[in-house]
Scaffold this motif. Sequence first.
Motif, mmCIF file in Angstrom:
data_model
loop_
_atom_site.group_PDB
_atom_site.id
_atom_site.type_symbol
_atom_site.label_atom_id
_atom_site.label_comp_id
_atom_site.label_asym_id
_atom_site.label_seq_id
_atom_site.Cartn_x
_atom_site.Cartn_y
_atom_site.Cartn_z
ATOM 1 N N THR A 1 0.834 -1.203 0.000
ATOM 2 C CA THR A 1 0.000 0.000 0.000
ATOM 3 C C THR A 1 0.869 1.253 0.000
ATOM 4 O OG1 THR A 1 -0.126 0.079 2.427
ATOM 5 C CG2 THR A 1 -1.814 -1.196 1.284
ATOM 6 N N VAL A 2 0.206 2.400 -0.169
ATOM 7 C CA VAL A 2 0.896 3.687 -0.177
ATOM 8 C C VAL A 2 1.508 3.962 1.202
ATOM 9 C CG1 VAL A 2 -1.207 4.947 0.440
ATOM 10 C CG2 VAL A 2 0.640 6.150 -0.706
ATOM 11 N N GLY A 3 2.668 4.607 1.211
ATOM 12 C CA GLY A 3 3.311 4.943 2.468
ATOM 13 C C GLY A 3 2.668 6.140 3.141
ATOM 14 N N PHE A 4 2.867 6.254 4.449
ATOM 15 C CA PHE A 4 2.328 7.366 5.218
ATOM 16 C C PHE A 4 3.444 8.363 5.514
ATOM 17 C CE2 PHE A 4 -0.584 3.914 7.106
ATOM 18 C CZ PHE A 4 -1.377 3.957 5.976
ATOM 19 N N ILE A 5 3.034 9.542 5.954
ATOM 20 C CA ILE A 5 3.985 10.587 6.312
ATOM 21 C C ILE A 5 3.324 11.497 7.331
ATOM 22 C CG2 ILE A 5 3.304 12.295 4.561
ATOM 23 C CD1 ILE A 5 6.299 12.818 4.090
ATOM 24 N N ARG A 6 4.123 12.185 8.128
ATOM 25 C CA ARG A 6 3.538 13.091 9.123
ATOM 26 C C ARG A 6 2.784 14.211 8.410
ATOM 27 N NH1 ARG A 6 8.288 15.225 12.591
ATOM 28 N NH2 ARG A 6 9.246 13.291 11.887
ATOM 29 N N ASP A 7 1.704 14.645 9.036
ATOM 30 C CA ASP A 7 0.857 15.705 8.480
ATOM 31 C C ASP A 7 0.358 15.354 7.084
ATOM 32 O OD1 ASP A 7 1.341 17.238 10.787
ATOM 33 O OD2 ASP A 7 3.179 18.052 9.921
ATOM 34 N N LEU A 8 0.046 14.079 6.848
ATOM 35 C CA LEU A 8 -0.526 13.681 5.568
ATOM 36 C C LEU A 8 -1.836 14.426 5.369
ATOM 37 C CD1 LEU A 8 -0.067 11.648 3.199
ATOM 38 C CD2 LEU A 8 -1.616 10.109 4.392
ATOM 39 N N PRO A 9 -1.999 15.127 4.239
ATOM 40 C CA PRO A 9 -3.208 15.922 4.034
ATOM 41 C C PRO A 9 -4.479 15.099 4.197
ATOM 42 C CG PRO A 9 -1.589 16.396 2.330
ATOM 43 C CD PRO A 9 -1.051 15.245 3.113
ATOM 44 N N HIS A 10 -5.452 15.652 4.921
ATOM 45 C CA HIS A 10 -6.699 14.923 5.152
ATOM 46 C C HIS A 10 -7.419 14.622 3.850
ATOM 47 C CE1 HIS A 10 -6.506 15.137 9.505
ATOM 48 N NE2 HIS A 10 -6.218 16.422 9.429
ATOM 49 N N THR A 11 -7.278 15.509 2.846
ATOM 50 C CA THR A 11 -7.917 15.236 1.560
ATOM 51 C C THR A 11 -7.357 13.968 0.930
ATOM 52 O OG1 THR A 11 -6.308 16.762 0.573
ATOM 53 C CG2 THR A 11 -8.507 17.621 1.027
ATOM 54 N N LEU A 12 -6.054 13.703 1.137
ATOM 55 C CA LEU A 12 -5.464 12.498 0.590
ATOM 56 C C LEU A 12 -5.903 11.268 1.378
ATOM 57 C CD1 LEU A 12 -1.803 13.363 -0.447
ATOM 58 C CD2 LEU A 12 -3.670 12.590 -1.879
ATOM 59 N N VAL A 13 -5.967 11.381 2.698
ATOM 60 C CA VAL A 13 -6.419 10.254 3.511
ATOM 61 C C VAL A 13 -7.828 9.860 3.100
ATOM 62 C CG1 VAL A 13 -6.968 9.472 5.839
ATOM 63 C CG2 VAL A 13 -4.931 10.868 5.450
ATOM 64 N N ALA A 14 -8.689 10.853 2.895
ATOM 65 C CA ALA A 14 -10.072 10.561 2.509
ATOM 66 C C ALA A 14 -10.135 9.986 1.102
ATOM 67 C CB ALA A 14 -10.904 11.839 2.594
ATOM 68 N N ALA A 15 -9.373 10.575 0.171
ATOM 69 C CA ALA A 15 -9.426 10.111 -1.212
ATOM 70 C C ALA A 15 -8.859 8.706 -1.362
ATOM 71 C CB ALA A 15 -8.659 11.080 -2.116
ATOM 72 N N PHE A 16 -7.816 8.384 -0.598
ATOM 73 C CA PHE A 16 -7.194 7.076 -0.721
ATOM 74 C C PHE A 16 -7.770 6.052 0.257
ATOM 75 C CE2 PHE A 16 -4.273 9.280 -3.328
ATOM 76 C CZ PHE A 16 -3.666 8.325 -4.118
ATOM 77 N N ARG A 17 -8.877 6.395 0.879
ATOM 78 C CA ARG A 17 -9.501 5.445 1.797
ATOM 79 C C ARG A 17 -9.864 4.154 1.065
ATOM 80 N NH1 ARG A 17 -11.732 6.266 6.736
ATOM 81 N NH2 ARG A 17 -11.525 8.519 6.435
ATOM 82 N N ALA A 18 -10.314 4.281 -0.194
ATOM 83 C CA ALA A 18 -10.690 3.095 -0.965
ATOM 84 C C ALA A 18 -9.484 2.182 -1.172
ATOM 85 C CB ALA A 18 -11.278 3.507 -2.315
ATOM 86 N N THR A 19 -8.327 2.776 -1.534
ATOM 87 C CA THR A 19 -7.120 1.980 -1.712
ATOM 88 C C THR A 19 -6.677 1.350 -0.399
ATOM 89 O OG1 THR A 19 -6.398 3.387 -3.524
ATOM 90 C CG2 THR A 19 -4.715 2.076 -2.439
ATOM 91 N N LEU A 20 -6.799 2.117 0.677
ATOM 92 C CA LEU A 20 -6.343 1.623 1.979
ATOM 93 C C LEU A 20 -7.318 0.629 2.598
ATOM 94 C CD1 LEU A 20 -4.954 4.979 3.398
ATOM 95 C CD2 LEU A 20 -3.642 3.033 2.565
ATOM 96 N N GLU A 21 -8.442 0.370 1.921
ATOM 97 C CA GLU A 21 -9.354 -0.649 2.427
ATOM 98 C C GLU A 21 -8.687 -2.010 2.489
ATOM 99 O OE1 GLU A 21 -12.864 -0.619 0.083
ATOM 100 O OE2 GLU A 21 -13.739 1.120 1.079
ATOM 101 N N GLU A 22 -7.650 -2.219 1.662
ATOM 102 C CA GLU A 22 -6.909 -3.475 1.744
ATOM 103 C C GLU A 22 -6.329 -3.657 3.138
ATOM 104 O OE1 GLU A 22 -6.835 -5.803 -0.424
ATOM 105 O OE2 GLU A 22 -7.868 -4.725 -2.013
ATOM 106 N N ALA A 23 -5.927 -2.553 3.758
ATOM 107 C CA ALA A 23 -5.409 -2.631 5.126
ATOM 108 C C ALA A 23 -6.542 -2.838 6.123
ATOM 109 C CB ALA A 23 -4.627 -1.363 5.462
ATOM 110 N N ILE A 24 -7.693 -2.193 5.870
ATOM 111 C CA ILE A 24 -8.818 -2.303 6.801
ATOM 112 C C ILE A 24 -9.318 -3.738 6.893
ATOM 113 C CG2 ILE A 24 -11.174 -1.521 7.273
ATOM 114 C CD1 ILE A 24 -10.511 1.054 5.782
#
Length: 385
Positions: A253-276
């Motif tokens: 999956t995509v890597g994380f970083i400090r202060d990751l923009p909330h718009t990116l967290v929300a937009a990539f929620r679908a991709t990160l569902e693999e982690a969920i």
Amino acid sequence: MFDRPANGTAAVLVGLDLGEPGYAESLEEIRLLADSAGIATRALIRGRRARPDPALFAGKGKVEEVARALADTGASLAIFNHELSPAQERNLERAIGCRVVDRTSLILDIFAQRARSHEGKLQVELAQLEHAATRLVRGWTHLERQRGGRGFLGGMGETQLEVDRRLIANRVKVLKDKLGKLGRRREVQRRARERGRAFSVSLVGYTNAGKSTLFNTLTHAGALAEDRLFATLDTTTRRLYLPEAGNVAISDTVGFIRDLPHTLVAAFRATLEEAIHADLLLHVVDAASDAREAQILEVDKVLAEIGANAVPRLLVWNKIDRNGLQPGVDRNEYDRICRVRLSAKTGDGVDGLRRALIEAAASRTPPASPPKPTDSKKLGQAATT
């Protein structure tokens, strides 16, 4: 995300110490982010403030220092290692006479460059539009003139600003509909994997921790792995066969970083569902980094934000070839492997990770009976650190 000047890729970086921990690491990160975006760093301006200035974020004297650095180095871009309000961004551009980019815009630009899959491109465009919508509030004053009623874009007396807001809102709706369809298709595929009883593992971690290198080492997938931030954006899934465990579905999956923009967290929620929806998270950590503990906390924060904080996880300390750690595994009080020390680059310690995956899969799926809810709970108690 931002228009680059004709002479293109030189910038002055600005990082202010606001009293928060990890200031030095944050400065190194913004330099690496600029490098990942293809922007050369000509100067780094440091400063210290108790709180940001409402109008310019930095003080007037510091802004003048930035303007002098731009003139002396010939750079045509100022990158702030902070999130700027639309008004601050506009005021800074007027004060220093060049394009100003904040940390959020820079990360969005990197994501726009790196997205390869159709879904990834849609997610990046959605994040960019949602970020741009906030910049229409006060940053784009030249768009506030009224339009006439001719044509199909605007009604009588509708301002250009209102037209742009409406166009952005319409495009956001289209993108969310498309991403929703892709998400439903992925859910069908996930259910098919569940019917096949494949043990699901997702690699998560701070950007540049070595997730893709470890993914390639385990699966021989040939995924892109580079020593730069956000080298991988799109989720890739491959099957790995392990003795005594059978097929294991592993996702990078995509890597994380400090202060990751909330718009990116929300937009990539679908991709990160693999982690969920994973049975186990391999939290890959750069063991050679002095900031590894803070990076672990940042990853845990994002996992909690996307609803994956309850998924069992196993710490994988990677890059031990850089700090002299010995490969091996650590066990907790339940005699379960809770941490693996390895080098994905050299392969040292990877056998210990395979053994940990076999144990985790066996714990979730007993050979003679279907998995019980309590098995997953026990695994979470054993593998979570």
